[in-house]
Design a protein around this motif. Structure first.
Motif, PDB file in Angstrom:
ATOM      1  N   UNK A   1      35.233  37.698  36.512  1.00  0.00           N
ATOM      2  CA  UNK A   1      35.496  37.263  37.863  1.00  0.00           C
ATOM      3  C   UNK A   1      35.153  38.422  38.811  1.00  0.00           C
ATOM      4  N   UNK A   2      34.443  38.126  39.873  1.00  0.00           N
ATOM      5  CA  UNK A   2      34.025  39.151  40.827  1.00  0.00           C
ATOM      6  C   UNK A   2      35.216  39.635  41.645  1.00  0.00           C
ATOM      7  N   UNK A   3      35.083  40.842  42.151  1.00  0.00           N
ATOM      8  CA  UNK A   3      36.174  41.445  42.928  1.00  0.00           C
ATOM      9  C   UNK A   3      36.530  40.578  44.123  1.00  0.00           C
ATOM     10  N   UNK A   4      35.539  40.004  44.791  1.00  0.00           N
ATOM     11  CA  UNK A   4      35.803  39.153  45.965  1.00  0.00           C
ATOM     12  C   UNK A   4      36.646  37.943  45.563  1.00  0.00           C
ATOM     13  N   UNK A   5      36.335  37.363  44.416  1.00  0.00           N
ATOM     14  CA  UNK A   5      37.107  36.207  43.940  1.00  0.00           C
ATOM     15  C   UNK A   5      38.545  36.616  43.616  1.00  0.00           C
ATOM     16  N   UNK A   6      38.712  37.806  43.048  1.00  0.00           N
ATOM     17  CA  UNK A   6      40.063  38.297  42.749  1.00  0.00           C
ATOM     18  C   UNK A   6      40.856  38.522  44.043  1.00  0.00           C
ATOM     19  N   UNK A   7      40.196  39.057  45.042  1.00  0.00           N
ATOM     20  CA  UNK A   7      40.874  39.271  46.331  1.00  0.00           C
ATOM     21  C   UNK A   7      41.282  37.932  46.939  1.00  0.00           C
ATOM     22  N   UNK A   8      40.375  36.951  46.872  1.00  0.00           N
ATOM     23  CA  UNK A   8      40.698  35.612  47.384  1.00  0.00           C
ATOM     24  C   UNK A   8      41.872  34.997  46.628  1.00  0.00           C
ATOM     25  N   UNK A   9      41.890  35.185  45.316  1.00  0.00           N
ATOM     26  CA  UNK A   9      42.992  34.664  44.499  1.00  0.00           C
ATOM     27  C   UNK A   9      44.303  35.351  44.868  1.00  0.00           C
ATOM     28  N   UNK A  10      44.259  36.664  45.038  1.00  0.00           N
ATOM     29  CA  UNK A  10      45.471  37.407  45.418  1.00  0.00           C
ATOM     30  C   UNK A  10      45.979  36.930  46.776  1.00  0.00           C
ATOM     31  N   UNK A  11      45.056  36.708  47.711  1.00  0.00           N
ATOM     32  CA  UNK A  11      45.455  36.201  49.028  1.00  0.00           C
ATOM     33  C   UNK A  11      46.094  34.820  48.916  1.00  0.00           C
ATOM     34  N   UNK A  12      45.512  33.985  48.073  1.00  0.00           N
ATOM     35  CA  UNK A  12      46.045  32.631  47.870  1.00  0.00           C
ATOM     36  C   UNK A  12      47.450  32.693  47.266  1.00  0.00           C
ATOM     37  N   UNK A  59      38.060  46.822  40.057  1.00  0.00           N
ATOM     38  CA  UNK A  59      36.676  46.360  40.020  1.00  0.00           C
ATOM     39  C   UNK A  59      35.837  46.949  41.141  1.00  0.00           C
ATOM     40  N   UNK A  60      36.478  47.255  42.249  1.00  0.00           N
ATOM     41  CA  UNK A  60      35.772  47.828  43.399  1.00  0.00           C
ATOM     42  C   UNK A  60      35.693  49.349  43.341  1.00  0.00           C
ATOM     43  N   UNK A  61      36.363  49.964  42.380  1.00  0.00           N
ATOM     44  CA  UNK A  61      36.428  51.432  42.316  1.00  0.00           C
ATOM     45  C   UNK A  61      35.051  52.098  42.349  1.00  0.00           C
ATOM     46  N   UNK A  62      34.061  51.619  41.589  1.00  0.00           N
ATOM     47  CA  UNK A  62      32.743  52.270  41.678  1.00  0.00           C
ATOM     48  C   UNK A  62      32.124  52.157  43.073  1.00  0.00           C
ATOM     49  N   UNK A  63      32.283  50.998  43.701  1.00  0.00           N
ATOM     50  CA  UNK A  63      31.751  50.813  45.053  1.00  0.00           C
ATOM     51  C   UNK A  63      32.491  51.710  46.053  1.00  0.00           C
ATOM     52  N   UNK A  64      33.798  51.814  45.884  1.00  0.00           N
ATOM     53  CA  UNK A  64      34.589  52.664  46.772  1.00  0.00           C
ATOM     54  C   UNK A  64      34.175  54.121  46.597  1.00  0.00           C
TER      55      UNK A  64
END
Length: 128
Positions: A1-12, A59-64
């Motif tokens: 699951x992509x980081x964006x999808x995880x963030x959306x799930x957490x928000x939900x 999941x975003x750690x490398x991008x950060x």
């Protein structure tokens, strides 16, 4: 699951937990014992939201890290430019002080010349 999808799930999940909290708070007696299980479910949902958000961050750690490195490089470059600007400013102040001395000398005013020379000395001292 992509980081964006995880963030959306957490928000939900946080939205669900918030809705449960709002529902309980809107009741005549929100501390009634009948809400114990509902409050426990709300806590579990909020905990799951925090866990999912942590997974998204991992999941975003490398991008950060890459963005932080790029920002650090830009800050270093900006600091170098700032030093150049400060050096140019000092040079312009010195040139203005020299021109002030020349202008004072050309008028033949000894007091103006002394004042201009004193200003030049202060500028040279500030540049060092």
């Amino acid at each position: 699951m992509a980081a964006r999808e995880l963030i959306d799930l957490a928000d939900c999940l946080n939205g669900y937990a918030g809705a449960i909290d709002d529902f309980i708070a809107a009741q005549a007696n929100p501390f009634d014992g009948s809400f114990v299980d509902l409050r426990a479910s709300q806590g579990q949902i909020a905990g799951a939201a925090n866990l999912v958000a942590a997974l998204a961050l991992a999941g975003l750690a490398p991008e950060i890290a890459a963005a932080t490195a790029a920002l650090s490089a830009k800050v270093t470059a900006a600091q170098a430019v700032l030093k150049d600007i400060e050096a140019i400013e000092k040079n312009l102040q010195l040139a203005a002080a020299v021109l002030a001395v020349a202008a004072a000398v050309s008028t033949g005013d000894p007091f103006g010349t002394v004042t201009a020379v004193n200003g030049l000395v202060v500028r040279i001292d500030g540049a060092l």
